[in-house]
Design a protein around this motif. Structure first.
Motif, short mmCIF file in Angstrom:
data_model
loop_
_atom_site.label_atom_id
_atom_site.label_comp_id
_atom_site.label_asym_id
_atom_site.label_seq_id
_atom_site.Cartn_x
_atom_site.Cartn_y
_atom_site.Cartn_z
N ARG A 77 55.59 52.16 55.70
CA ARG A 77 56.58 51.62 54.76
C ARG A 77 57.35 50.42 55.27
N ALA A 78 56.74 49.58 56.08
CA ALA A 78 57.35 48.28 56.35
C ALA A 78 57.24 47.45 55.07
N PRO A 79 58.25 46.68 54.72
CA PRO A 79 58.18 45.95 53.45
C PRO A 79 57.09 44.90 53.44
N ARG A 80 56.53 44.68 52.26
CA ARG A 80 55.62 43.56 52.10
C ARG A 80 56.40 42.27 52.25
N ILE A 81 55.70 41.18 52.52
CA ILE A 81 56.35 39.93 52.90
C ILE A 81 57.34 39.47 51.84
N ALA A 82 56.99 39.55 50.57
CA ALA A 82 57.89 39.07 49.52
C ALA A 82 59.20 39.84 49.52
N ARG A 83 59.15 41.13 49.76
CA ARG A 83 60.37 41.93 49.76
C ARG A 83 61.12 41.80 51.08
N LEU A 84 60.41 41.57 52.17
CA LEU A 84 61.08 41.28 53.43
C LEU A 84 61.83 39.96 53.35
N ALA A 85 61.25 38.99 52.64
CA ALA A 85 61.87 37.67 52.52
C ALA A 85 63.15 37.71 51.68
N ASP A 86 63.20 38.62 50.71
CA ASP A 86 64.42 38.80 49.91
C ASP A 86 64.40 40.22 49.36
N ALA A 87 65.12 41.12 50.01
CA ALA A 87 65.10 42.52 49.63
C ALA A 87 65.72 42.76 48.26
N THR A 88 66.57 41.85 47.82
CA THR A 88 67.26 42.05 46.54
C THR A 88 66.42 41.60 45.35
N ASP A 89 65.50 40.64 45.56
CA ASP A 89 64.71 40.11 44.45
C ASP A 89 63.45 39.47 45.00
N PRO A 90 62.31 40.18 45.00
CA PRO A 90 61.09 39.63 45.58
C PRO A 90 60.45 38.52 44.74
N ARG A 91 61.09 38.13 43.64
CA ARG A 91 60.61 37.00 42.85
C ARG A 91 61.58 35.83 42.89
N SER A 92 62.63 35.92 43.67
CA SER A 92 63.60 34.83 43.77
C SER A 92 62.97 33.63 44.46
N TRP A 93 63.63 32.48 44.36
CA TRP A 93 63.15 31.31 45.09
C TRP A 93 63.11 31.59 46.58
N TYR A 94 64.09 32.31 47.10
CA TYR A 94 64.10 32.63 48.52
C TYR A 94 62.86 33.42 48.90
N ALA A 95 62.54 34.44 48.10
CA ALA A 95 61.36 35.26 48.40
C ALA A 95 60.09 34.44 48.30
N ARG A 96 59.97 33.64 47.24
CA ARG A 96 58.75 32.86 47.03
C ARG A 96 58.54 31.84 48.15
N SER A 97 59.59 31.09 48.45
CA SER A 97 59.45 30.00 49.42
C SER A 97 59.26 30.54 50.84
N ARG A 98 60.01 31.55 51.20
CA ARG A 98 59.83 32.12 52.55
C ARG A 98 58.47 32.77 52.70
N SER A 99 57.99 33.41 51.64
CA SER A 99 56.67 34.03 51.70
C SER A 99 55.58 32.97 51.86
N ARG A 100 55.78 31.82 51.22
CA ARG A 100 54.80 30.74 51.41
C ARG A 100 54.77 30.30 52.87
N VAL A 101 55.94 30.17 53.48
CA VAL A 101 55.98 29.76 54.89
C VAL A 101 55.27 30.81 55.77
N ALA A 102 55.54 32.09 55.53
CA ALA A 102 54.93 33.14 56.35
C ALA A 102 53.42 33.14 56.22
#
Length: 647
Positions: free
Chosen positions: A448-473
């Protein structure tokens, strides 16, 4: 009268083998008092005397030739020992009867019957591997109208094969399904195998349900100029696994099969290879295949016994030769080592390297000195590629840190550490990297480690923060040295944990989102596909040259130089996890002249991004010396973005 020994020699393989006029059988049961073979189907009586096999005390094998046996013949062994008696399935059976498992027969299989279409196929070089990991039972299944069929139904190998064009378009060069051999129950991760030579029957299609699958497979073959299969050529479980490999090869994709040699089971039934010869001491050392140790609910193999080593090596060779697999992923080699299997690994890898030099042998080895997995004997075990958690840990640590906000300490230096070649490796491609995998993001206790999108933004895995950080990862994984592995759904921003249970419909990867129902998932899929294309197009991104020349914690910037030693073909990767675009950012570059911006992750946000930040296609390296280079350039580095520059 005992069974005929015609066609039986010291080289006769274990299991059943078709020969002129019938088949040979060889069964290892060293402590048994007698072994019969029965072809009667329903076992409510003891086999007849003429079906008794002949014991060979020098090896512990029981052998016999039976005339008239053909492909599809059903059989089981009946074993009498000092501790009991009963029927046993053939541990070497290439296929089991599709009904009634574990109370089922083995089937005689003609391993030459499948009409392969992959003539001329060459496995990719190790440095060119880009691997996609998936679980057959929950990966994909659609009906003739494209509707999802996975809910409460185990998906099949012939469902997965219909995603091969998608995977080819994605650009991966290899697939790595979780184990596909027979296990107890209708669904599992697959690491509890019981019949290691037989494909999992719940991943296979009943002959009566085969027509639509046959049509789909033949359409895939026709699209690559290959002739069609007949119904009988796709009806068996072994042939369905072969068809999956065959189609993958026609579409330019290698197949790496996941094998488990550290233990078998849990859930070994009375007709399995557990206590195969009914020893008088069922709790002790006389158990032929297994030691007294346990692991993960199952039994650890007795690695010190030559016949057990042969059994496991024969299994690996079967996949590489009969099934045309391009490599094997060996589960928990650390356990094999800890349980006395060091020399077994050396012996097995030596045999596999000699027989199939092109095979990728990937070791999951987490001992104190992990590089020993890929060093050649006598110092090491002789695998070709070994797991490394260095990049994965660094990426996940940094994503967790930047999720704390713009002013949190990002620990960018961790990314530089993650890029470095693991200790004592001769080549970067010997390191196997991922940021998600089946263990890490599994919905099960102790995972149960979070998937990258949810690790990037635990509050909203579709936010710009989640999207952009996931692209970098993801981009860092695909531009780093080593062999990258992507877990199913990662390529399109899947944020849910996964489950191996088809009943967990809330845990299935969401294909509709990737194909347009979710704009951000579709954009991310295009991003991943294009970035894989860049990796494949630029040899430097698969080469050995690496120089991390800038770690800027204040601006959360990392820059590194990739090249092919002796050939140049220079590439520079620049990334930032700054939440603001960096304009006029000066960076040293290895060579003077014009550097082309061949990839910009910001383009893929609301793709094509109407307000994307970038460098108009190129920048001149005509500025003062910087970062150890004789020249520099001014760049625009997009917020939470990654650039790939090529000289």
């Amino acid at each position: 009268m005992a069974a005929s020994q015609e066609h039986i020699t010291a080289a006769t393989p274990r299991g059943s083998v078709l020969v002129d006029g019938g088949a040979t059988f060889r069964f290892w049961a060293p402590a048994a008092r007698s072994v019969h073979i029965s072809f009667h189907g329903v076992f409510d009586h003891r086999p007849v005397p003429e079906e008794e096999l002949v014991f060979r005390p020098e090896t512990g094998d029981w052998t016999g030739f039976f005339a008239g046996v053909t492909a599809g013949t059903k059989y089981r062994f009946y074993v009498v020992g000092d501790g009991g008696e009963g029927f046993k399935r053939d541990p070497y059976a290439r296929e089991l009867e599709l009904y009634g498992y574990p109370e089922c027969d083995a089937l005689v299989v003609d391993d030459r019957a499948y009409p392969w279409h992959d003539h001329g196929w060459t496995s990719p070089d190790f440095a060119d591997l880009i691997v996609y990991q998936f679980h057959v039972g929950v990966f994909s299944a659609t009906d003739a109208h494209g509707r999802d069929r996975r809910a409460h139904r185990t998906a099949k190998l012939l469902d997965a094969v219909q995603r091969v064009p998608y995977l080819a378009d994605l650009g991966v060069t290899a697939v790595q399904p979780l184990p596909v051999v027979e296990f107890q129950g209708e669904w599992s991760l697959g690491y509890n195998g019981t019949d290691l030579f037989s494909p999992e029957m719940d991943y296979c299609v009943d002959p009566q349900a085969l027509p639509p699958y046959l049509e789909a497979v033949n359409d895939l073959l026709a699209a690559r100029g290959a002739g069609p299969l007949k119904h009988e050529e796709l009806a068996g479980q072994a042939n369905q696994l072969k068809a999956f490999v065959d189609v993958c090869h026609l579409y330019g994709i290698a197949v790496i099969l996941d094998v488990v040699y550290n233990h078998a089971g849990g859930g070994l039934d009375p007709q399995s290879l557990d206590y195969v010869d009914f020893p008088a001491d069922p709790g002790g050392h006389n158990n032929a295949y297994f030691s007294g140790a346990g692991w993960a609910g199952g039994r650890v193999f007795a690695f010190g016994r030559p016949q057990v080593r042969e059994f496991l090596t024969d299994n690996a060779l079967m996949f590489l030769t009969e099934h045309h697999a391009d490599g094997l992923r060996f589960d928990e080699v650390s356990v094999i080592d800890a349980m006395g299997g060091w020399s077994f690994c050396q012996e097995m890898t030596g045999t596999l390297r000699d027989r199939v030099p092109s095979a990728a042998l990937i070791a999951e080895y987490w001992a104190e000195h992990p590089w020993l997995a890929v060093q050649r004997p006598p110092a090491g075990m002789g695998f070709t590629i070994g797991y490394s958690d260095r990049l994965r840990t660094a990426v996940r640590d940094v994503l967790g840190a930047v999720a704390g906000g713009a002013h949190a300490y990002a620990k960018i230096f961790r990314l530089a550490e993650g890029l470095r070649r693991p200790d004592h490796l001769e080549a970067s491609w010997q390191a196997y990297h991922c940021v998600e995998n089946h263990d890490l993001v599994l919905d099960m206790d102790d995972h149960r480690a979070p998937r990258i999108a949810r690790l990037a933004d635990a509050t909203d895995p579709r936010s710009w923060y989640a999207r952009s950080r996931s692209r970098v990862a993801t981009a860092l994984l695909l531009t780093a040295p080593g062999v990258p592995m992507i877990f199913m759904g990662q390529e399109f921003l899947e944020d849910k944990l996964w489950s191996d249970s088809p009943g967990r419909t809330d845990r299935l990867i969401w294909w509709d989102g990737a194909f347009g129902a979710d704009r951000h998932m579709a954009d991310f899929l295009r991003f991943t596909r294009d970035l894989i294309g860049v990796r494949r197009a630029l040899p430097a991104l698969r080469g050995e040259g690496l120089n991390v020349f800038s770690v800027d914690e204040r601006n959360r910037v990392l820059a590194f130089h990739r090249w092919v030693p002796g050939r140049g073909q220079d590439v520079v990767v620049v990334l930032t996890l700054s939440e603001s675009t960096l304009r006029g950012y000066r960076l040293g570059l290895p060579l003077a002249g014009r550097w082309h911006e061949v990839f910009n992750s910001d383009y893929y946000d609301h793709c094509p991004n109407p307000i994307g930040a970038g460098n108009a296609g190129a920048v001149p390296a005509d500025g003062p010396a910087m970062h150890g280079f004789g020249q520099s350039a001014e760049l625009t580095v997009p917020a939470n973005g990654l650039l790939v520059l090529r000289r």
